[in-house]
Design a protein around this motif. Structure first.
Motif, PDB file in Angstrom:
ATOM      1  N   VAL A  34       0.014 -11.570  15.748  1.00 13.82           N
ATOM      2  CA  VAL A  34       0.832 -11.761  14.550  1.00 13.82           C
ATOM      3  C   VAL A  34       0.333 -10.804  13.470  1.00 13.82           C
ATOM      4  CG1 VAL A  34       1.607 -13.387  12.782  1.00 13.82           C
ATOM      5  CG2 VAL A  34       1.240 -14.183  15.133  1.00 13.82           C
ATOM      6  N   GLU A  35       1.238 -10.012  12.926  1.00 15.19           N
ATOM      7  CA  GLU A  35       0.893  -9.067  11.872  1.00 15.19           C
ATOM      8  C   GLU A  35       1.055  -9.733  10.502  1.00 15.19           C
ATOM      9  OE1 GLU A  35      -0.324  -6.136  12.565  1.00 15.19           O
ATOM     10  OE2 GLU A  35      -0.023  -6.415  14.722  1.00 15.19           O
ATOM     11  N   VAL A  36       0.366  -9.169   9.511  1.00 20.75           N
ATOM     12  CA  VAL A  36       0.431  -9.689   8.144  1.00 20.75           C
ATOM     13  C   VAL A  36       1.085  -8.660   7.230  1.00 20.75           C
ATOM     14  CG1 VAL A  36      -0.888 -10.458   6.132  1.00 20.75           C
ATOM     15  CG2 VAL A  36      -1.604 -11.151   8.433  1.00 20.75           C
ATOM     16  N   ILE A  37       2.159  -9.059   6.581  1.00 21.09           N
ATOM     17  CA  ILE A  37       2.721  -8.312   5.450  1.00 21.09           C
ATOM     18  C   ILE A  37       2.737  -9.292   4.279  1.00 21.09           C
ATOM     19  CG2 ILE A  37       4.696  -7.078   4.491  1.00 21.09           C
ATOM     20  CD1 ILE A  37       5.511  -6.284   7.277  1.00 21.09           C
ATOM     21  N   GLU A  38       1.807  -9.131   3.366  1.00 23.80           N
ATOM     22  CA  GLU A  38       1.688 -10.082   2.262  1.00 23.80           C
ATOM     23  C   GLU A  38       2.897  -9.986   1.336  1.00 23.80           C
ATOM     24  OE1 GLU A  38      -2.030  -9.082   0.491  1.00 23.80           O
ATOM     25  OE2 GLU A  38      -3.211 -10.223   1.953  1.00 23.80           O
ATOM     26  N   ASN A  39       3.082 -11.031   0.538  1.00 26.13           N
ATOM     27  CA  ASN A  39       4.066 -10.953  -0.531  1.00 26.13           C
ATOM     28  C   ASN A  39       3.598  -9.938  -1.563  1.00 26.13           C
ATOM     29  OD1 ASN A  39       6.024 -12.913   0.360  1.00 26.13           O
ATOM     30  ND2 ASN A  39       4.521 -14.506  -0.106  1.00 26.13           N
ATOM     31  N   GLY A  40       4.378  -9.696  -2.575  1.00 23.70           N
ATOM     32  CA  GLY A  40       4.002  -8.727  -3.593  1.00 23.70           C
ATOM     33  C   GLY A  40       4.761  -8.983  -4.877  1.00 23.70           C
ATOM     34  N   PHE A  41       4.594  -8.078  -5.832  1.00 22.48           N
ATOM     35  CA  PHE A  41       5.358  -8.177  -7.071  1.00 22.48           C
ATOM     36  C   PHE A  41       6.097  -6.872  -7.288  1.00 22.48           C
ATOM     37  CE2 PHE A  41       1.234  -6.495  -8.394  1.00 22.48           C
ATOM     38  CZ  PHE A  41       1.580  -5.444  -9.231  1.00 22.48           C
ATOM     39  N   ASP A  42       7.164  -6.943  -8.050  1.00 25.28           N
ATOM     40  CA  ASP A  42       7.987  -5.781  -8.352  1.00 25.28           C
ATOM     41  C   ASP A  42       7.670  -5.319  -9.772  1.00 25.28           C
ATOM     42  OD1 ASP A  42       9.900  -3.871  -8.817  1.00 25.28           O
ATOM     43  OD2 ASP A  42      11.575  -5.050  -8.035  1.00 25.28           O
ATOM     44  N   GLN A  90       4.628 -14.875 -18.670  1.00 27.01           N
ATOM     45  CA  GLN A  90       3.357 -14.650 -17.994  1.00 27.01           C
ATOM     46  C   GLN A  90       2.562 -13.551 -18.681  1.00 27.01           C
ATOM     47  OE1 GLN A  90       4.859 -13.827 -14.101  1.00 27.01           O
ATOM     48  NE2 GLN A  90       5.087 -15.977 -13.536  1.00 27.01           N
ATOM     49  N   GLN A  91       3.222 -12.457 -19.053  1.00 27.49           N
ATOM     50  CA  GLN A  91       2.516 -11.348 -19.689  1.00 27.49           C
ATOM     51  C   GLN A  91       1.969 -11.711 -21.069  1.00 27.49           C
ATOM     52  OE1 GLN A  91       5.753  -8.281 -18.937  1.00 27.49           O
ATOM     53  NE2 GLN A  91       3.937  -7.034 -18.538  1.00 27.49           N
ATOM     54  N   ALA A  92       2.599 -12.673 -21.748  1.00 26.47           N
ATOM     55  CA  ALA A  92       2.173 -13.048 -23.091  1.00 26.47           C
ATOM     56  C   ALA A  92       1.127 -14.155 -23.096  1.00 26.47           C
ATOM     57  CB  ALA A  92       3.387 -13.487 -23.912  1.00 26.47           C
ATOM     58  N   SER A  93       0.772 -14.681 -21.935  1.00 30.69           N
ATOM     59  CA  SER A  93      -0.151 -15.810 -21.845  1.00 30.69           C
ATOM     60  C   SER A  93      -1.601 -15.343 -21.794  1.00 30.69           C
ATOM     61  CB  SER A  93       0.171 -16.648 -20.612  1.00 30.69           C
ATOM     62  OG  SER A  93       1.497 -17.143 -20.686  1.00 30.69           O
ATOM     63  N   LYS A 131       4.366 -16.684  -6.336  1.00 32.75           N
ATOM     64  CA  LYS A 131       3.910 -16.882  -7.712  1.00 32.75           C
ATOM     65  C   LYS A 131       2.584 -16.167  -7.970  1.00 32.75           C
ATOM     66  CE  LYS A 131       4.036 -21.052  -9.119  1.00 32.75           C
ATOM     67  NZ  LYS A 131       3.704 -22.486  -9.235  1.00 32.75           N
ATOM     68  N   LEU A 132       1.655 -16.236  -7.007  1.00 32.57           N
ATOM     69  CA  LEU A 132       0.368 -15.582  -7.166  1.00 32.57           C
ATOM     70  C   LEU A 132       0.547 -14.081  -7.396  1.00 32.57           C
ATOM     71  CD1 LEU A 132      -2.701 -15.279  -7.048  1.00 32.57           C
ATOM     72  CD2 LEU A 132      -2.556 -15.414  -4.554  1.00 32.57           C
ATOM     73  N   PHE A 133       1.460 -13.464  -6.664  1.00 30.68           N
ATOM     74  CA  PHE A 133       1.651 -12.026  -6.801  1.00 30.68           C
ATOM     75  C   PHE A 133       2.372 -11.684  -8.102  1.00 30.68           C
ATOM     76  CE2 PHE A 133       0.653 -12.563  -2.392  1.00 30.68           C
ATOM     77  CZ  PHE A 133      -0.139 -11.460  -2.112  1.00 30.68           C
ATOM     78  N   ASP A 134       3.275 -12.547  -8.550  1.00 24.69           N
ATOM     79  CA  ASP A 134       3.858 -12.343  -9.878  1.00 24.69           C
ATOM     80  C   ASP A 134       2.776 -12.424 -10.948  1.00 24.69           C
ATOM     81  OD1 ASP A 134       6.433 -11.773  -9.242  1.00 24.69           O
ATOM     82  OD2 ASP A 134       7.295 -13.662  -9.951  1.00 24.69           O
ATOM     83  N   TYR A 135       1.835 -13.345 -10.788  1.00 26.40           N
ATOM     84  CA  TYR A 135       0.715 -13.435 -11.721  1.00 26.40           C
ATOM     85  C   TYR A 135      -0.081 -12.134 -11.725  1.00 26.40           C
ATOM     86  CZ  TYR A 135       1.130 -18.552 -12.447  1.00 26.40           C
ATOM     87  OH  TYR A 135       1.529 -19.815 -12.809  1.00 26.40           O
ATOM     88  N   LEU A 136      -0.309 -11.557 -10.555  1.00 24.72           N
ATOM     89  CA  LEU A 136      -1.002 -10.271 -10.482  1.00 24.72           C
ATOM     90  C   LEU A 136      -0.217  -9.197 -11.226  1.00 24.72           C
ATOM     91  CD1 LEU A 136      -2.160 -10.219  -6.735  1.00 24.72           C
ATOM     92  CD2 LEU A 136      -3.622 -10.513  -8.745  1.00 24.72           C
ATOM     93  N   GLY A 137       1.108  -9.217 -11.057  1.00 25.37           N
ATOM     94  CA  GLY A 137       1.939  -8.234 -11.741  1.00 25.37           C
ATOM     95  C   GLY A 137       1.883  -8.368 -13.255  1.00 25.37           C
ATOM     96  N   ALA A 138       1.711  -9.610 -13.750  1.00 25.62           N
ATOM     97  CA  ALA A 138       1.643  -9.838 -15.194  1.00 25.62           C
ATOM     98  C   ALA A 138       0.350  -9.289 -15.791  1.00 25.62           C
ATOM     99  CB  ALA A 138       1.764 -11.326 -15.493  1.00 25.62           C
ATOM    100  N   GLY A 139      -0.677  -9.143 -14.972  1.00 28.77           N
ATOM    101  CA  GLY A 139      -1.916  -8.542 -15.453  1.00 28.77           C
ATOM    102  C   GLY A 139      -2.759  -9.433 -16.331  1.00 28.77           C
ATOM    103  N   ARG A 140      -2.557 -10.740 -16.270  1.00 23.96           N
ATOM    104  CA  ARG A 140      -3.360 -11.685 -17.052  1.00 23.96           C
ATOM    105  C   ARG A 140      -4.349 -12.402 -16.127  1.00 23.96           C
ATOM    106  NH1 ARG A 140      -4.300 -10.045 -20.834  1.00 23.96           N
ATOM    107  NH2 ARG A 140      -4.863 -12.033 -21.800  1.00 23.96           N
ATOM    108  N   PRO A 141      -5.474 -12.913 -16.664  1.00 26.42           N
ATOM    109  CA  PRO A 141      -6.439 -13.620 -15.811  1.00 26.42           C
ATOM    110  C   PRO A 141      -5.810 -14.841 -15.138  1.00 26.42           C
ATOM    111  CG  PRO A 141      -7.389 -13.123 -17.958  1.00 26.42           C
ATOM    112  CD  PRO A 141      -5.933 -12.802 -18.057  1.00 26.42           C
ATOM    113  N   ILE A 142      -6.203 -15.090 -13.900  1.00 24.87           N
ATOM    114  CA  ILE A 142      -5.659 -16.190 -13.103  1.00 24.87           C
ATOM    115  C   ILE A 142      -6.754 -17.232 -12.886  1.00 24.87           C
ATOM    116  CG2 ILE A 142      -4.648 -16.830 -10.867  1.00 24.87           C
ATOM    117  CD1 ILE A 142      -3.678 -13.870 -10.693  1.00 24.87           C
ATOM    118  N   LEU A 143      -6.414 -18.492 -13.072  1.00 23.48           N
ATOM    119  CA  LEU A 143      -7.312 -19.595 -12.735  1.00 23.48           C
ATOM    120  C   LEU A 143      -6.665 -20.380 -11.605  1.00 23.48           C
ATOM    121  CD1 LEU A 143      -9.821 -21.357 -13.226  1.00 23.48           C
ATOM    122  CD2 LEU A 143      -8.472 -22.654 -14.895  1.00 23.48           C
TER     123      LEU A 143
END
Length: 366
Positions: free
Chosen positions: A196-204, A295-298, A316-328
Motif C-alpha cells: 500500500v502506497e502513501v499519498i498524504e493529504n495536503g493544503f492548497d 486560521q491565519q489570524a489565530s 484539517k491538520l494540513f490546512d493548519y499547516l497551510g495557515a502557518g500558525r502553531p498547532i496544539l
C-alpha cells in the motif's frame, strides 16, 4: 496528455472534507500531465454546505459529470435500497445513484480513451464502479482509501465486518492501493496482503491569503470543523484554560477559544459549565476561504486527535499547516500526527493531563 477517470462520491462544491482531497487532485493533476474526468454526486446550490470556492478554480478542461440522487419510486423501494442493501452489498449503495454512474461511465468509455481509473473511498460504491469499469475497459485502477474499515473502528459493530470484507475484496482486485498515512498503509497492507502506497493529504496555498490577517491582541485558540465527542476530547484544553486564568498566568480577557462547528451542548458535555465560566465563542461552519482567514489570524490552532488511533492525518491538520500558525494536538497520538509535527516543527502535542496542557499553552502564550 494522459486521461484518468476519477470516481468520487463527495466532490466540490460540497464543503465536505472527503471531497477536498479529490477536488485538489482534479485541480492539479493536469499540471502533472494527467487530465481527469470526474464522476461524482451532484450538489446544487440549495443544499447545506454548498461552497463554490471550496478548492478554488478547477481547470475548465476537467470534465465533471455531476449525477443527482434519483428519487425512490415507492416506500418499499426506499426501505429496500436504503435500509437493507447497504448491509447486504455496500459497494452497490446508493443503488440508484450507482446505476446512473455506471451508465455515465459506459457512455464515457465510448467517447474517451482513458489510461487509468482512480476511485476514492469511502463510500465503497466508488471502488465497485472502478472495478467493473476497469474490467470492461481493460484498464488499471487505483483504490484510494481515505479511511479504512479494516484499520479504524468505523461504523457500527454489526456493519463493520461486512464493509471491511468488501473493502479488502475490492482492494485486492485493484492494480494499486493508496492511503493517506503510514499507519493506515501498514494496517491495510496486513489486511489485504498487498503493498500500500502513501499519498498524504495536503493544503492548497491558493486558498490562503499571501498577506495573513493581522494577529489579534487577545491570545486566540481556534478550533475549526466538526467535533465528535465519542472519539475527540476537548476537556483537557478547557481545564488548562481554566487553570491559566485562575492562577493569573493569563489576565482576564487575555485568552479565548474560538470554535467554528462545535455546539454549546458539546462544549458543556466535555466540561460542564464551560460555556458560562470560560471565554469561548462559537460560530457555525463557514466557507473554506473564510475558515482559512480565521486560521491565519489565530494564535494557536487546536487539533483534537482521534483517541486511540495513530494514522488519522486529517485534511484539517494540513490546512493548519497551510495557515502557518502553531498547532496544539490533543492528545499526543504517538503516531503519524506527532511524527508530522516533529518533522515540520509546526506545533506541539500533549497528553490528556490538564497540567501538561497548561504548560504547553503557557509556552505558546509567551
Amino acid at each position: 496528455m494522459k486521461r484518468v477517470l476519477l470516481i468520487a462520491f463527495y466532490f466540490p462544491p460540497r464543503n465536505h472534507i472527503a471531497g477536498y482531497r479529490t477536488g485538489c487532485f482534479a485541480k492539479y493533476l493536469p499540471e502533472q500531465g494527467w487530465l481527469p474526468t470526474v464522476i461524482c454526486e451532484d450538489w446544487p446550490a440549495d443544499r447545506p454546505n454548498y461552497d463554490p470556492e471550496y478548492v478554488g478554480n478547477i481547470p475548465a478542461e476537467v470534465e465533471i459529470i455531476r449525477l443527482p440522487q434519483p428519487p425512490h419510486k415507492t416506500p418499499f423501494q426506499k426501505f429496500l435500497l436504503r435500509k437493507l442493501l447497504p448491509y447486504l452489498s455496500p459497494p452497490h449503495a446508493p443503488y440508484l445513484w450507482r446505476q446512473a454512474a455506471a451508465k455515465s461511465i459506459r457512455d464515457l468509455a465510448r467517447k474517451v480513451r482513458f489510461d487509468a481509473i482512480w476511485a476514492t473511498s469511502d463510500p465503497l460504491v466508488t471502488l465497485g464502479l472502478a472495478q467493473e469499469a476497469a474490467a470492461e475497459m481493460k484498464l488499471p485502477w487505483i483504490a484510494d482509501i481515505r479511511d479504512s474499515f479494516n484499520v479504524q473502528p468505523r461504523g457500527s459493530w454489526y456493519k463493520r465486518p461486512i464493509w471491511a470484507y468488501h473493502e479488502r475484496r475490492l482492494c485486492r482486485q485493484a492494480q494499486a492501493i493508496v492511503t493517506v498515512s503510514p499507519h493506515l498503509a501498514a494496517g491495510l497492507s496486513r489486511a489485504t496482503g498487498r503493498p500500500v502506497e502513501v499519498i498524504e493529504n495536503g493544503f492548497d496555498p491558493e486558498l490562503f491569503a499571501a498577506a495573513p490577517p493581522a494577529q489579534q491582541d487577545i491570545f486566540t485558540i481556534a478550533y475549526t470543523g466538526n467535533l465528535t465527542l465519542s472519539v475527540q476530547n476537548p476537556r483537557p484544553v478547557l481545564q488548562a484554560m481554566d487553570l491559566l486564568l485562575r492562577r493569573g498566568v493569563v489576565p482576564p480577557g487575555g485568552i479565548e477559544l474560538v470554535c467554528y462547528g462545535p455546539t454549546a451542548e458539546q462544549i458543556n458535555a466535555a466540561l460542564p459549565g464551560a460555556m458560562n465560566s470560560l471565554p469561548i465563542r462559537l460560530h457555525p461552519l463557514v466557507p473554506h476561504r473564510q475558515i482559512a482567514a480565521v486560521q491565519q489570524a489565530s494564535s494557536v490552532l487546536l487539533l483534537l486527535t482521534v483517541t486511540g488511533q495513530k494514522g488519522v492525518l486529517t485534511g484539517k491538520l494540513f490546512d493548519y499547516l497551510g495557515a502557518g500558525r502553531p498547532i496544539l494536538a490533543v492528545p499526543d497520538d504517538d503516531g503519524d500526527v506527532a511524527s508530522l509535527l516533529r518533522h515540520t516543527g509546526a506545533g506541539l502535542t500533549a497528553n490528556t493531563r490538564s497540567e501538561e496542557h497548561t504548560s504547553e499553552l503557557q509556552s505558546l502564550t509567551n
